[in-house]
Design an enzyme around this catalytic site. Structure first.
Site, PDB file in Angstrom:
ATOM      1  N   HIS A 212      53.924  16.912  64.134  1.00  0.00           N
ATOM      2  CA  HIS A 212      53.514  17.779  65.247  1.00  0.00           C
ATOM      3  C   HIS A 212      53.004  19.150  64.802  1.00  0.00           C
ATOM      4  CE1 HIS A 212      57.424  19.564  64.569  1.00  0.00           C
ATOM      5  NE2 HIS A 212      57.025  20.604  65.271  1.00  0.00           N
TER       6      HIS A 212
HETATM    7  C1  UD1 Z   1      56.757  23.542  69.732  1.00  0.00           C
HETATM    8  C2  UD1 Z   1      57.204  24.666  68.790  1.00  0.00           C
HETATM    9  C3  UD1 Z   1      57.569  24.089  67.445  1.00  0.00           C
HETATM   10  C4  UD1 Z   1      58.595  22.998  67.587  1.00  0.00           C
HETATM   11  C5  UD1 Z   1      58.050  21.942  68.536  1.00  0.00           C
HETATM   12  C6  UD1 Z   1      59.030  20.812  68.747  1.00  0.00           C
HETATM   13  C7  UD1 Z   1      56.194  26.903  69.015  1.00  0.00           C
HETATM   14  C8  UD1 Z   1      55.185  27.804  68.467  1.00  0.00           C
HETATM   15  N1  UD1 Z   1      56.138  25.634  68.574  1.00  0.00           N
HETATM   16  O1  UD1 Z   1      55.569  22.981  69.209  1.00  0.00           O
HETATM   17  O2  UD1 Z   1      58.119  25.109  66.622  1.00  0.00           O
HETATM   18  O3  UD1 Z   1      58.888  22.438  66.329  1.00  0.00           O
HETATM   19  O4  UD1 Z   1      57.767  22.558  69.792  1.00  0.00           O
HETATM   20  O5  UD1 Z   1      58.449  19.771  69.482  1.00  0.00           O
HETATM   21  O6  UD1 Z   1      57.013  27.316  69.801  1.00  0.00           O
HETATM   22  N2  UD1 Z   1      53.190  19.142  75.771  1.00  0.00           N
HETATM   23  C9  UD1 Z   1      53.431  18.128  76.660  1.00  0.00           C
HETATM   24  N3  UD1 Z   1      54.677  18.056  77.226  1.00  0.00           N
HETATM   25  C10 UD1 Z   1      55.661  18.935  76.944  1.00  0.00           C
HETATM   26  C11 UD1 Z   1      55.391  19.954  76.027  1.00  0.00           C
HETATM   27  C12 UD1 Z   1      54.157  20.039  75.433  1.00  0.00           C
HETATM   28  O7  UD1 Z   1      52.571  17.315  76.955  1.00  0.00           O
HETATM   29  O8  UD1 Z   1      56.773  18.804  77.494  1.00  0.00           O
HETATM   30  C13 UD1 Z   1      51.859  19.201  75.125  1.00  0.00           C
HETATM   31  C14 UD1 Z   1      50.936  20.224  75.761  1.00  0.00           C
HETATM   32  O9  UD1 Z   1      49.679  19.695  75.789  1.00  0.00           O
HETATM   33  C15 UD1 Z   1      50.977  21.380  74.789  1.00  0.00           C
HETATM   34  C16 UD1 Z   1      51.227  20.688  73.462  1.00  0.00           C
HETATM   35  O10 UD1 Z   1      52.031  19.550  73.770  1.00  0.00           O
HETATM   36  O11 UD1 Z   1      49.821  22.117  74.812  1.00  0.00           O
HETATM   37  C17 UD1 Z   1      51.929  21.547  72.455  1.00  0.00           C
HETATM   38  O12 UD1 Z   1      53.142  22.081  73.008  1.00  0.00           O
HETATM   39  P1  UD1 Z   1      53.715  23.501  72.474  1.00  0.00           P
HETATM   40  O13 UD1 Z   1      55.003  23.801  73.127  1.00  0.00           O
HETATM   41  O14 UD1 Z   1      52.626  24.507  72.577  1.00  0.00           O
HETATM   42  O15 UD1 Z   1      53.894  23.295  70.937  1.00  0.00           O
HETATM   43  P2  UD1 Z   1      54.586  22.122  70.136  1.00  0.00           P
HETATM   44  O16 UD1 Z   1      53.564  21.534  69.258  1.00  0.00           O
HETATM   45  O17 UD1 Z   1      55.347  21.206  71.027  1.00  0.00           O
END
Ligand code: UD1
Length: 368
Positions: A212
């Site tokens: 991820h």
């Molecule tokens: C985040 C954390 C990372 C952690 C990871 C665990 C930061 C900077 N990053 O990264 O440190 O290791 O979580 O998973 O805080 N999305 C969904 N459903 C959700 C959440 C996210 O579909 O419930 C999708 C969205 O399109 C979003 C993307 O995933 O834009 C990324 O989510 P985001 O929280 O920005 O970062 P992670 O890659 O999950």
């Protein structure tokens, strides 16, 4: 506890890895209701059922008292929205402390809000450093540690990092690893799950991969290289790939999803118990996650970390972790070693014993 009768604390969670870290802390706080009044705030950084709600149920902790419902967005947008919404909660509840865990955007955003309102910050999992400022988590760790008042660490290398940055000794407490508290508590329950039979797997006869990190999944060339390596590994062993939403989106965007599906078993993000069971019975794990490097060390399962560095060097020194970055030759060499049984000797890092949250609460009670 000289002047304060009851300590008021706001616990903050936001993203998936936070839930495993806060669970034992909430359990320990519940036992100290006489001394501690706490409120749990979920920022809503993660919101899908399988990335959030499911964990509260499986980890047997109460649902958060407040959910800010922030959702996804750019770093600035997400951080700013968390800060705006969290500020009014701190103003209203007037806690003595805000307790944050880990290194996600919610961690840094809420620490900053608290500190600017004159509320002390407790950081659990302090002092980890990858020394790679291109990682958003590294920025979150540095900012949070710099303004925290009590810093709970899980290894001596973390203490050393903090001391080098000028954090006073008296604010640093090595207590062990709260994520491992959760693992040890739920390990036997996880064994009864059905995920292996559902996926048609035999114990120690498959590999698991999780991906991820933006550096791996937001860069087309890197993601493609990883998939090519997986195709080669799949010639020897079955690969199970519980897929993160960010990764799925990009595989789909770059038309890599079909080929990935052909050579690996893709599953949606799994709940805590199923993932723990899957990991514990795997022959090995490939990952770019931080927490999984720690969990595989305690489960004694070989782990290949698909990054250039780790902020958790203790898992390499004492545990089952090997840093391979995206070097295909190295990854395939390590995979063959694992399959042929040539394993690293390992031992558990000090104080990763299931009692870290208890130590944290004891110290908070003593020092307030
Ligand atoms: C985040 C954390 C990372 C952690 C990871 C665990 C930061 C900077 N990053 O990264 O440190 O290791 O979580 O998973 O805080 N999305 C969904 N459903 C959700 C959440 C996210 O579909 O419930 C999708 C969205 O399109 C979003 C993307 O995933 O834009 C990324 O989510 P985001 O929280 O920005 O970062 P992670 O890659 O999950």
């Amino acid at each position: 506890m000289k002047h304060i009768k009851k300590i008021k604390i706001i616990n903050v969670v936001g993203a998936r890895p936070n839930f495993m870290k806060i669970a034992p802390i909430i359990t320990a706080m519940r036992k100290e209701k006489k001394y501690i009044n706490y409120l749990t705030v979920h920022t809503g950084q993660h919101y899908d059922r399988e990335m959030s709600q499911l964990f509260f149920k499986q980890l047997e902790i109460p649902k958060p008292d407040i959910n800010l419902g922030v959702g996804s967005g750019s770093h600035a947008w997400q951080t700013a929205k968390i800060m705006r919404l969290f500020e009014s909660i701190v103003v209203k509840y007037k806690p003595h402390y805000v307790l944050v865990v880990g290194d996600v955007n919610s961690t840094a955003a809420c620490s900053l809000v608290a500190k600017k309102l004159g509320v002390k910050v407790i950081h659990v999992e302090a002092g980890l450093r990858s020394f790679d400022n291109s990682m958003p988590e590294e920025i979150n760790r540095i900012l949070t540690d710099r303004i925290s008042d009590m810093l709970f660490t899980h290894s001596y290398d973390a203490n050393l990092n903090l001391k080098k940055e000028g954090i006073p000794n008296k604010n640093i407490f090595m207590v062990g690893n709260v994520m491992i508290d959760t693992l040890l508590r739920h390990r036997s329950k996880a064994k009864h799950g059905k995920i292996l039979s559902q996926l048609g797997l035999n114990k120690k006869d498959y590999f698991v991969i999780t991906l991820h990190r933006p550096s791996n999944v937001d860069v087309r060339k890197n993601l493609k290289n990883i998939i090519n390596t997986l195709i080669k590994i799949s010639k020897f062993k079955k690969i199970i790939f519980p897929i993160n939403p960010r990764t799925k989106k990009n595989l789909s965007k770059w038309r890599l999803l079909t080929i990935t599906q052909k050579y690996t078993t893709l599953t949606p993000p799994l709940g805590y118990l199923d993932f723990l069971n899957l990991m514990a019975n795997a022959q090995g794990v490939l990952t770019d996650s931080g927490g999984i490097q720690e969990e595989t060390t305690i489960l004694n399962v070989p782990c290949l970390t698909l990054r250039d560095n780790t902020e958790r060097p203790i898992t390499v020194e004492k545990g089952t972790n090997t840093i391979t970055n995206l070097n295909e030759v190295k990854i395939l060499r390590e995979i063959k070693k694992i399959i042929s049984g040539r394993r690293k000797r390992t031992s558990a890092p000090p104080l990763w014993d299931g009692r870290s949250a208890e130590r944290i609460i004891k110290i908070i009670k003593k020092y307030v």
